[in-house]
Design a protein around this motif. Structure first.
Motif, PDB file in Angstrom:
ATOM      1  N   ALA A 199      -0.783   3.624  11.770  1.00 50.48           N
ATOM      2  CA  ALA A 199       0.190   3.307  10.725  1.00 50.48           C
ATOM      3  C   ALA A 199      -0.125   1.904  10.230  1.00 50.48           C
ATOM      4  O   ALA A 199      -0.131   0.946  11.004  1.00 50.48           O
ATOM      5  CB  ALA A 199       1.614   3.377  11.258  1.00 50.48           C
ATOM      6  N   MET A 200      -0.413   1.780   8.953  1.00 46.60           N
ATOM      7  CA  MET A 200      -0.829   0.507   8.371  1.00 46.60           C
ATOM      8  C   MET A 200       0.355  -0.172   7.704  1.00 46.60           C
ATOM      9  O   MET A 200       1.111   0.454   6.954  1.00 46.60           O
ATOM     10  CB  MET A 200      -1.936   0.754   7.347  1.00 46.60           C
ATOM     11  CG  MET A 200      -2.507  -0.506   6.733  1.00 46.60           C
ATOM     12  SD  MET A 200      -3.872  -0.106   5.593  1.00 46.60           S
ATOM     13  CE  MET A 200      -4.303  -1.765   5.052  1.00 46.60           C
ATOM     14  N   PHE A 201       0.540  -1.446   7.988  1.00 53.33           N
ATOM     15  CA  PHE A 201       1.599  -2.206   7.326  1.00 53.33           C
ATOM     16  C   PHE A 201       1.305  -2.281   5.835  1.00 53.33           C
ATOM     17  O   PHE A 201       0.240  -2.763   5.434  1.00 53.33           O
ATOM     18  CB  PHE A 201       1.699  -3.625   7.907  1.00 53.33           C
ATOM     19  CG  PHE A 201       2.083  -3.666   9.352  1.00 53.33           C
ATOM     20  CD1 PHE A 201       3.306  -3.188   9.779  1.00 53.33           C
ATOM     21  CD2 PHE A 201       1.214  -4.203  10.301  1.00 53.33           C
ATOM     22  CE1 PHE A 201       3.669  -3.224  11.126  1.00 53.33           C
ATOM     23  CE2 PHE A 201       1.554  -4.251  11.641  1.00 53.33           C
ATOM     24  CZ  PHE A 201       2.792  -3.760  12.060  1.00 53.33           C
ATOM     25  N   TYR A 202       2.227  -1.805   5.015  1.00 52.75           N
ATOM     26  CA  TYR A 202       1.994  -1.798   3.568  1.00 52.75           C
ATOM     27  C   TYR A 202       2.023  -3.227   3.029  1.00 52.75           C
ATOM     28  O   TYR A 202       2.830  -4.046   3.454  1.00 52.75           O
ATOM     29  CB  TYR A 202       3.065  -0.964   2.857  1.00 52.75           C
ATOM     30  CG  TYR A 202       2.786  -0.767   1.389  1.00 52.75           C
ATOM     31  CD1 TYR A 202       1.724   0.036   0.979  1.00 52.75           C
ATOM     32  CD2 TYR A 202       3.562  -1.381   0.418  1.00 52.75           C
ATOM     33  CE1 TYR A 202       1.442   0.226  -0.359  1.00 52.75           C
ATOM     34  CE2 TYR A 202       3.292  -1.193  -0.928  1.00 52.75           C
ATOM     35  CZ  TYR A 202       2.235  -0.386  -1.312  1.00 52.75           C
ATOM     36  OH  TYR A 202       1.962  -0.216  -2.638  1.00 52.75           O
ATOM     37  N   GLY A 203       1.111  -3.494   2.078  1.00 49.09           N
ATOM     38  CA  GLY A 203       1.038  -4.833   1.497  1.00 49.09           C
ATOM     39  C   GLY A 203      -0.143  -5.623   2.005  1.00 49.09           C
ATOM     40  O   GLY A 203      -0.125  -6.844   2.018  1.00 49.09           O
ATOM     41  N   GLY A 204      -1.209  -4.910   2.420  1.00 52.02           N
ATOM     42  CA  GLY A 204      -2.401  -5.576   2.924  1.00 52.02           C
ATOM     43  C   GLY A 204      -3.198  -6.245   1.817  1.00 52.02           C
ATOM     44  O   GLY A 204      -2.804  -6.269   0.654  1.00 52.02           O
ATOM     45  N   THR A 205      -4.345  -6.768   2.179  1.00 53.63           N
ATOM     46  CA  THR A 205      -5.154  -7.568   1.247  1.00 53.63           C
ATOM     47  C   THR A 205      -5.465  -6.830  -0.053  1.00 53.63           C
ATOM     48  O   THR A 205      -5.404  -7.405  -1.132  1.00 53.63           O
ATOM     49  CB  THR A 205      -6.477  -7.977   1.932  1.00 53.63           C
ATOM     50  OG1 THR A 205      -6.161  -8.708   3.113  1.00 53.63           O
ATOM     51  CG2 THR A 205      -7.316  -8.854   1.019  1.00 53.63           C
ATOM     52  N   SER A 206      -5.791  -5.544   0.023  1.00 53.03           N
ATOM     53  CA  SER A 206      -6.225  -4.828  -1.172  1.00 53.03           C
ATOM     54  C   SER A 206      -5.109  -4.096  -1.894  1.00 53.03           C
ATOM     55  O   SER A 206      -5.304  -3.605  -3.000  1.00 53.03           O
ATOM     56  CB  SER A 206      -7.334  -3.829  -0.807  1.00 53.03           C
ATOM     57  OG  SER A 206      -6.864  -2.882   0.112  1.00 53.03           O
ATOM     58  N   ASN A 207      -3.910  -3.988  -1.278  1.00 56.57           N
ATOM     59  CA  ASN A 207      -2.850  -3.236  -1.942  1.00 56.57           C
ATOM     60  C   ASN A 207      -1.596  -4.064  -2.193  1.00 56.57           C
ATOM     61  O   ASN A 207      -0.537  -3.519  -2.491  1.00 56.57           O
ATOM     62  CB  ASN A 207      -2.508  -1.948  -1.159  1.00 56.57           C
ATOM     63  CG  ASN A 207      -2.067  -2.227   0.262  1.00 56.57           C
ATOM     64  OD1 ASN A 207      -1.403  -3.211   0.533  1.00 56.57           O
ATOM     65  ND2 ASN A 207      -2.444  -1.347   1.180  1.00 56.57           N
ATOM     66  N   ALA A 208      -1.695  -5.388  -2.092  1.00 58.39           N
ATOM     67  CA  ALA A 208      -0.528  -6.250  -2.289  1.00 58.39           C
ATOM     68  C   ALA A 208      -0.408  -6.640  -3.762  1.00 58.39           C
ATOM     69  O   ALA A 208      -0.719  -7.755  -4.154  1.00 58.39           O
ATOM     70  CB  ALA A 208      -0.629  -7.491  -1.403  1.00 58.39           C
ATOM     71  N   GLY A 209       0.025  -5.685  -4.593  1.00 61.32           N
ATOM     72  CA  GLY A 209       0.271  -5.997  -5.991  1.00 61.32           C
ATOM     73  C   GLY A 209      -0.884  -5.638  -6.908  1.00 61.32           C
ATOM     74  O   GLY A 209      -2.025  -5.435  -6.477  1.00 61.32           O
ATOM     75  N   LEU A 210      -0.559  -5.565  -8.216  1.00 60.38           N
ATOM     76  CA  LEU A 210      -1.536  -5.151  -9.219  1.00 60.38           C
ATOM     77  C   LEU A 210      -2.727  -6.094  -9.287  1.00 60.38           C
ATOM     78  O   LEU A 210      -3.875  -5.660  -9.412  1.00 60.38           O
ATOM     79  CB  LEU A 210      -0.853  -5.056 -10.587  1.00 60.38           C
ATOM     80  CG  LEU A 210      -1.748  -4.662 -11.765  1.00 60.38           C
ATOM     81  CD1 LEU A 210      -2.364  -3.295 -11.535  1.00 60.38           C
ATOM     82  CD2 LEU A 210      -0.950  -4.697 -13.062  1.00 60.38           C
ATOM     83  N   LYS A 211      -2.471  -7.408  -9.219  1.00 59.73           N
ATOM     84  CA  LYS A 211      -3.555  -8.375  -9.339  1.00 59.73           C
ATOM     85  C   LYS A 211      -4.590  -8.164  -8.245  1.00 59.73           C
ATOM     86  O   LYS A 211      -5.804  -8.131  -8.516  1.00 59.73           O
ATOM     87  CB  LYS A 211      -3.005  -9.799  -9.275  1.00 59.73           C
ATOM     88  CG  LYS A 211      -4.061 -10.871  -9.461  1.00 59.73           C
ATOM     89  CD  LYS A 211      -3.454 -12.268  -9.451  1.00 59.73           C
ATOM     90  CE  LYS A 211      -4.513 -13.339  -9.624  1.00 59.73           C
ATOM     91  NZ  LYS A 211      -3.912 -14.708  -9.600  1.00 59.73           N
ATOM     92  N   ASN A 212      -4.128  -8.015  -7.005  1.00 64.77           N
ATOM     93  CA  ASN A 212      -5.066  -7.790  -5.907  1.00 64.77           C
ATOM     94  C   ASN A 212      -5.788  -6.451  -6.055  1.00 64.77           C
ATOM     95  O   ASN A 212      -6.969  -6.323  -5.697  1.00 64.77           O
ATOM     96  CB  ASN A 212      -4.342  -7.847  -4.563  1.00 64.77           C
ATOM     97  CG  ASN A 212      -4.263  -9.256  -4.017  1.00 64.77           C
ATOM     98  OD1 ASN A 212      -4.363 -10.219  -4.766  1.00 64.77           O
ATOM     99  ND2 ASN A 212      -4.068  -9.380  -2.732  1.00 64.77           N
ATOM    100  N   TYR A 213      -5.068  -5.454  -6.581  1.00 64.86           N
ATOM    101  CA  TYR A 213      -5.707  -4.150  -6.765  1.00 64.86           C
ATOM    102  C   TYR A 213      -6.853  -4.254  -7.774  1.00 64.86           C
ATOM    103  O   TYR A 213      -7.925  -3.683  -7.576  1.00 64.86           O
ATOM    104  CB  TYR A 213      -4.702  -3.099  -7.225  1.00 64.86           C
ATOM    105  CG  TYR A 213      -5.368  -1.762  -7.461  1.00 64.86           C
ATOM    106  CD1 TYR A 213      -5.717  -0.945  -6.387  1.00 64.86           C
ATOM    107  CD2 TYR A 213      -5.708  -1.347  -8.744  1.00 64.86           C
ATOM    108  CE1 TYR A 213      -6.371   0.255  -6.586  1.00 64.86           C
ATOM    109  CE2 TYR A 213      -6.366  -0.145  -8.956  1.00 64.86           C
ATOM    110  CZ  TYR A 213      -6.690   0.657  -7.878  1.00 64.86           C
ATOM    111  OH  TYR A 213      -7.347   1.838  -8.085  1.00 64.86           O
ATOM    112  N   LEU A 214      -6.632  -4.994  -8.861  1.00 68.04           N
ATOM    113  CA  LEU A 214      -7.674  -5.156  -9.876  1.00 68.04           C
ATOM    114  C   LEU A 214      -8.882  -5.905  -9.305  1.00 68.04           C
ATOM    115  O   LEU A 214     -10.032  -5.587  -9.611  1.00 68.04           O
ATOM    116  CB  LEU A 214      -7.115  -5.880 -11.099  1.00 68.04           C
ATOM    117  CG  LEU A 214      -6.090  -5.092 -11.918  1.00 68.04           C
ATOM    118  CD1 LEU A 214      -5.506  -5.959 -13.019  1.00 68.04           C
ATOM    119  CD2 LEU A 214      -6.704  -3.823 -12.497  1.00 68.04           C
TER     120      LEU A 214
END
Length: 250
Positions: A199-214
């Motif tokens: 179970a992965m804590f949501y909000g990691g390096t690659s999924n913490a918001g649109l800017k990080n996703y881009l």
């Protein structure tokens, strides 16, 4: 077979006890826990000290740890790897869902044989008690936009020895670039456990918001291109679509 779990932390007093508790409950008999803290000031270091003291003298689980400044997550992961000694290595910054998660992983590796370089499984993203997303990884190829879930990935030490560590020039996608580096080679097979083991804590390096996703999208494209994988943009788009479809399963 010794299994090294690499735990990299910085000011995570609220979630670290959950991670460590899930590790302590594992039934596997030869675990090494390597904790690299980036110089926390919120009480995280005290939790690490208490955990190390509690594990002292155990025959089935050993602890190594350090607390000092670093250059970010991927630098810390590299540092933890260098401190480790296990034949099988995994980054474990989240929650092992089942007490036999490590045992199942090792059993799958042994069943797959010497030609198998590692094992991966399914995972869920969680926010507190709420499941945000289930990710059934399945099997596939990097060229199809598929990738294993890095938090579920256990690799033979020989993979790191041959292909190197995480490239710290990436902000969000060094884990993906690392996986591309060795999975682009068809001979590098992964065994698969079709169960939710992490179970992965949501909000990691690659999924913490649109800017990080881009940023992650761009870096994923660069990871493919720099590793000589054909059609990197198309693959990155397919990978993104897979992520979106996973959200639709909840």
């Amino acid at each position: 077979m010794k299994v090294s779990l690499l735990v990299t932390v910085y000011n995570v007093k609220k979630t670290l006890p959950i991670t460590l508790d899930s590790i302590e409950k594992q039934d596997y008999q030869n675990l090494e826990v390597v904790i690299v803290d980036g110089g926390s000031t919120d009480g995280t270091v005290e939790l690490i000290k208490a955990f190390a003291a509690r594990m002292e003298g155990r025959q089935t689980l050993s602890v190594r740890w350090v607390s000092e400044s670093d250059d970010g997550l991927y630098d810390a992961m590299n540092k933890a790897y260098r401190m480790s000694t296990g034949e099988l290595v995994a980054v474990c910054n989240d929650i092992l869902c089942k007490p036999n998660a490590v045992s199942k992983t090792v059993a799958a590796l042994r069943k797959a044989g010497a030609g198998c370089v590692g094992v991966h499984a399914d995972l869920v993203y969680v926010e507190g008690e709420r499941i945000i997303r289930e990710w059934r990884m399945g099997q596939g190829r990097i060229s199809e936009g598929w990738m294993p879930g890095h938090p579920t990935l256990f690799l033979r030490r020989t993979v790191y020895e041959k292909y190197g560590l995480y490239d710290t020039s990436y902000r969000c996608a060094a884990d993906y670039e690392f996986m591309v580096r060795f999975l682009k080679e068809p001979e590098n097979r992964l065994a698969y456990v079709p169960e939710i083991l992490v179970a992965m804590f949501y909000g990691g390096t690659s999924n913490a918001g649109l800017k990080n996703y881009l940023v992650s999208f761009k870096e994923g494209y660069l990871a493919l291109r720099r590793n000589g994988v054909s059609h990197p943009l198309w693959i990155t788009l397919r990978r993104s679509l897979r992520v979106i479809l996973q959200f639709g399963k909840r």
